[in-house]
Design a protein around this motif. Sequence first.
Motif, PDB file in Angstrom:
ATOM      1  N   GLU A   1       0.846  -1.189   0.000  1.00  0.00           N
ATOM      2  CA  GLU A   1       0.000   0.000   0.000  1.00  0.00           C
ATOM      3  C   GLU A   1       0.882   1.240   0.000  1.00  0.00           C
ATOM      4  N   ILE A   2       0.519   2.213  -0.834  1.00  0.00           N
ATOM      5  CA  ILE A   2       1.297   3.456  -0.901  1.00  0.00           C
ATOM      6  C   ILE A   2       0.358   4.652  -0.861  1.00  0.00           C
ATOM      7  N   SER A   3       0.927   5.814  -0.618  1.00  0.00           N
ATOM      8  CA  SER A   3       0.165   7.060  -0.709  1.00  0.00           C
ATOM      9  C   SER A   3       0.226   7.561  -2.145  1.00  0.00           C
ATOM     10  N   THR A   4      -0.726   8.393  -2.524  1.00  0.00           N
ATOM     11  CA  THR A   4      -0.728   8.927  -3.891  1.00  0.00           C
ATOM     12  C   THR A   4       0.509   9.774  -4.152  1.00  0.00           C
ATOM     13  N   GLU A   5       1.072  10.344  -3.088  1.00  0.00           N
ATOM     14  CA  GLU A   5       2.276  11.159  -3.251  1.00  0.00           C
ATOM     15  C   GLU A   5       3.458  10.334  -3.747  1.00  0.00           C
ATOM     16  N   LYS A   6       3.402   9.033  -3.555  1.00  0.00           N
ATOM     17  CA  LYS A   6       4.501   8.166  -3.985  1.00  0.00           C
ATOM     18  C   LYS A   6       4.262   7.537  -5.358  1.00  0.00           C
ATOM     19  N   LEU A   7       3.186   7.938  -6.013  1.00  0.00           N
ATOM     20  CA  LEU A   7       2.867   7.357  -7.319  1.00  0.00           C
ATOM     21  C   LEU A   7       4.029   7.448  -8.300  1.00  0.00           C
ATOM     22  N   SER A   8       4.628   8.613  -8.378  1.00  0.00           N
ATOM     23  CA  SER A   8       5.694   8.812  -9.368  1.00  0.00           C
ATOM     24  C   SER A   8       6.895   7.916  -9.106  1.00  0.00           C
ATOM     25  N   GLU A   9       7.099   7.514  -7.843  1.00  0.00           N
ATOM     26  CA  GLU A   9       8.227   6.652  -7.509  1.00  0.00           C
ATOM     27  C   GLU A   9       8.010   5.219  -7.980  1.00  0.00           C
ATOM     28  N   PHE A  10       6.740   4.813  -8.105  1.00  0.00           N
ATOM     29  CA  PHE A  10       6.410   3.442  -8.482  1.00  0.00           C
ATOM     30  C   PHE A  10       5.955   3.314  -9.939  1.00  0.00           C
ATOM     31  N   ALA A  11       5.563   4.442 -10.551  1.00  0.00           N
ATOM     32  CA  ALA A  11       4.995   4.396 -11.896  1.00  0.00           C
ATOM     33  C   ALA A  11       6.040   4.011 -12.938  1.00  0.00           C
ATOM     34  N   GLY A  12       5.654   3.104 -13.838  1.00  0.00           N
ATOM     35  CA  GLY A  12       6.545   2.654 -14.887  1.00  0.00           C
ATOM     36  C   GLY A  12       6.279   3.335 -16.212  1.00  0.00           C
ATOM     37  N   ASP A  13       6.950   2.854 -17.244  1.00  0.00           N
ATOM     38  CA  ASP A  13       6.732   3.388 -18.598  1.00  0.00           C
ATOM     39  C   ASP A  13       5.318   3.097 -19.074  1.00  0.00           C
ATOM     40  N   ARG A  14       4.767   2.001 -18.561  1.00  0.00           N
ATOM     41  CA  ARG A  14       3.381   1.641 -18.870  1.00  0.00           C
ATOM     42  C   ARG A  14       2.675   1.329 -17.556  1.00  0.00           C
ATOM     43  N   ILE A  15       1.425   1.758 -17.459  1.00  0.00           N
ATOM     44  CA  ILE A  15       0.672   1.599 -16.219  1.00  0.00           C
ATOM     45  C   ILE A  15      -0.591   0.779 -16.482  1.00  0.00           C
ATOM     46  N   PHE A  16      -0.834  -0.154 -15.602  1.00  0.00           N
ATOM     47  CA  PHE A  16      -2.032  -0.989 -15.677  1.00  0.00           C
ATOM     48  C   PHE A  16      -2.889  -0.717 -14.449  1.00  0.00           C
ATOM     49  N   ILE A  17      -4.150  -0.413 -14.686  1.00  0.00           N
ATOM     50  CA  ILE A  17      -5.103  -0.172 -13.605  1.00  0.00           C
ATOM     51  C   ILE A  17      -6.041  -1.369 -13.503  1.00  0.00           C
ATOM     52  N   LEU A  18      -6.178  -1.901 -12.303  1.00  0.00           N
ATOM     53  CA  LEU A  18      -7.145  -2.961 -12.055  1.00  0.00           C
ATOM     54  C   LEU A  18      -8.390  -2.317 -11.468  1.00  0.00           C
ATOM     55  N   ASP A  19      -9.459  -2.293 -12.256  1.00  0.00           N
ATOM     56  CA  ASP A  19     -10.697  -1.665 -11.801  1.00  0.00           C
ATOM     57  C   ASP A  19     -11.338  -2.515 -10.711  1.00  0.00           C
ATOM     58  N   PRO A  20     -11.647  -1.899  -9.561  1.00  0.00           N
ATOM     59  CA  PRO A  20     -12.157  -2.653  -8.414  1.00  0.00           C
ATOM     60  C   PRO A  20     -13.625  -3.033  -8.545  1.00  0.00           C
ATOM     61  N   VAL A  21     -14.105  -3.753  -7.524  1.00  0.00           N
ATOM     62  CA  VAL A  21     -15.472  -4.267  -7.530  1.00  0.00           C
ATOM     63  C   VAL A  21     -16.452  -3.325  -6.847  1.00  0.00           C
ATOM     64  N   THR A  22     -16.091  -2.819  -5.688  1.00  0.00           N
ATOM     65  CA  THR A  22     -17.037  -2.048  -4.885  1.00  0.00           C
ATOM     66  C   THR A  22     -17.193  -0.618  -5.392  1.00  0.00           C
ATOM     67  N   ASP A  23     -18.362  -0.039  -5.120  1.00  0.00           N
ATOM     68  CA  ASP A  23     -18.663   1.306  -5.615  1.00  0.00           C
ATOM     69  C   ASP A  23     -17.731   2.351  -5.027  1.00  0.00           C
ATOM     70  N   ASP A  24     -17.412   2.237  -3.721  1.00  0.00           N
ATOM     71  CA  ASP A  24     -16.543   3.258  -3.131  1.00  0.00           C
ATOM     72  C   ASP A  24     -15.130   3.195  -3.697  1.00  0.00           C
ATOM     73  N   ALA A  25     -14.654   1.973  -3.992  1.00  0.00           N
ATOM     74  CA  ALA A  25     -13.329   1.840  -4.597  1.00  0.00           C
ATOM     75  C   ALA A  25     -13.345   2.348  -6.039  1.00  0.00           C
ATOM     76  N   LYS A  26     -14.462   2.163  -6.728  1.00  0.00           N
ATOM     77  CA  LYS A  26     -14.591   2.704  -8.087  1.00  0.00           C
ATOM     78  C   LYS A  26     -14.540   4.231  -8.059  1.00  0.00           C
ATOM     79  N   GLN A  27     -15.222   4.833  -7.071  1.00  0.00           N
ATOM     80  CA  GLN A  27     -15.193   6.293  -6.939  1.00  0.00           C
ATOM     81  C   GLN A  27     -13.794   6.773  -6.617  1.00  0.00           C
ATOM     82  N   SER A  28     -13.077   6.042  -5.754  1.00  0.00           N
ATOM     83  CA  SER A  28     -11.697   6.412  -5.424  1.00  0.00           C
ATOM     84  C   SER A  28     -10.804   6.319  -6.652  1.00  0.00           C
TER      85      SER A  28
END
Length: 331
Positions: free
Chosen positions: A255-282
């Motif tokens: 688990e990371i904070s959004t502030e650390k996104l750039s440290e983990f982001a690669g040349d290509r990014i894959f998003i796994l769309d979640p199941v629950t409505d609140d996670a979809k909103q996030s």
Amino acid sequence: MKKGIRNTAVLFTVTWLSILLLACGNQAATPAAGADDSKVATETTETPTAVEETNEGETRIFKDWTGHEVEVPVNPKRVIYHGEVTGDLLALGVVPVGILRQEGTVFDDQVAQAEDIGFPISVEKALALNPDLIIFSNSDEAQYDQIAKVAPTVTFDSFGSIEDRMRILGDLLNKKQEAEDWITAHQKATEEMWTQLHENGLKEGETASVFTMYPGNRLFVMAGAGLPQLLYGKDGLKPTAEIQKVLDEDMGFVEISTEKLSEFAGDRIFILDPVTDDAKQSTKELLDSTIWKNLPAVKEGKVYRFNIVKASSDALSREWLLQELPKQMIQ
């Protein structure tokens, strides 16, 4: 999985990631002395009464992932599988009578008649199914002791490599040749997919990251489980330096904070769309954020989205991914 990882807050949330979190945590409970067992612990011997492999009622001793030596049927007919890689059994031609159901998989139609035995597993439901073998993707000894009273029960490392899993299941289910055939076909199809992608713009050494949102506005980087197992394979994409650290610690995710996104982001990014409505909103809020929009991969249009349930690590989901990755990545 990393020793000590467990998130009790998600134990009763039946989504793909909650199953993943629980399984990783329970794997940490495996005795350290059983390190060899956690890889390919499948020593077997026939019982003195065995005559031919096809004989009904024949049994043998099977040493499972966590070191139990269990007398199991050579040809199990009524199998319960409790874990997140049901597609492995289906790929071998075995349809379990009981499963840990997750709606939205690529194989929903194949398990329509299977009983959902719950999370955690319901001993009562398992007993009612009259199984002759239970495969339990968990190292929780307390649960194991209860389930083992129902039928011969073996633990199974669902986070092993797909080749190891298929060979272990092939042995356990008397489907060794089917397992080898599947592995051969899968390796060929995987090589062909990466060749196709490299011929259509994928460069050697490109990095990739896999992110998903969990309920509670929690951002996870996936590393050693699920989709990354395919992405970081032979001829594939590479983990970023930060993700490699996670892999080096034998962790499936972090688990990371959004502030650390750039440290983990690669040349290509894959998003796994979640199941629950609140996670979809996030997820929507994340993708609308300035931090997200400033990532190089986002600016270059190298972001790909997959349903978290379909993009699983089991054999049938892997077959699906081999078809879907080129569809998204080749523009």
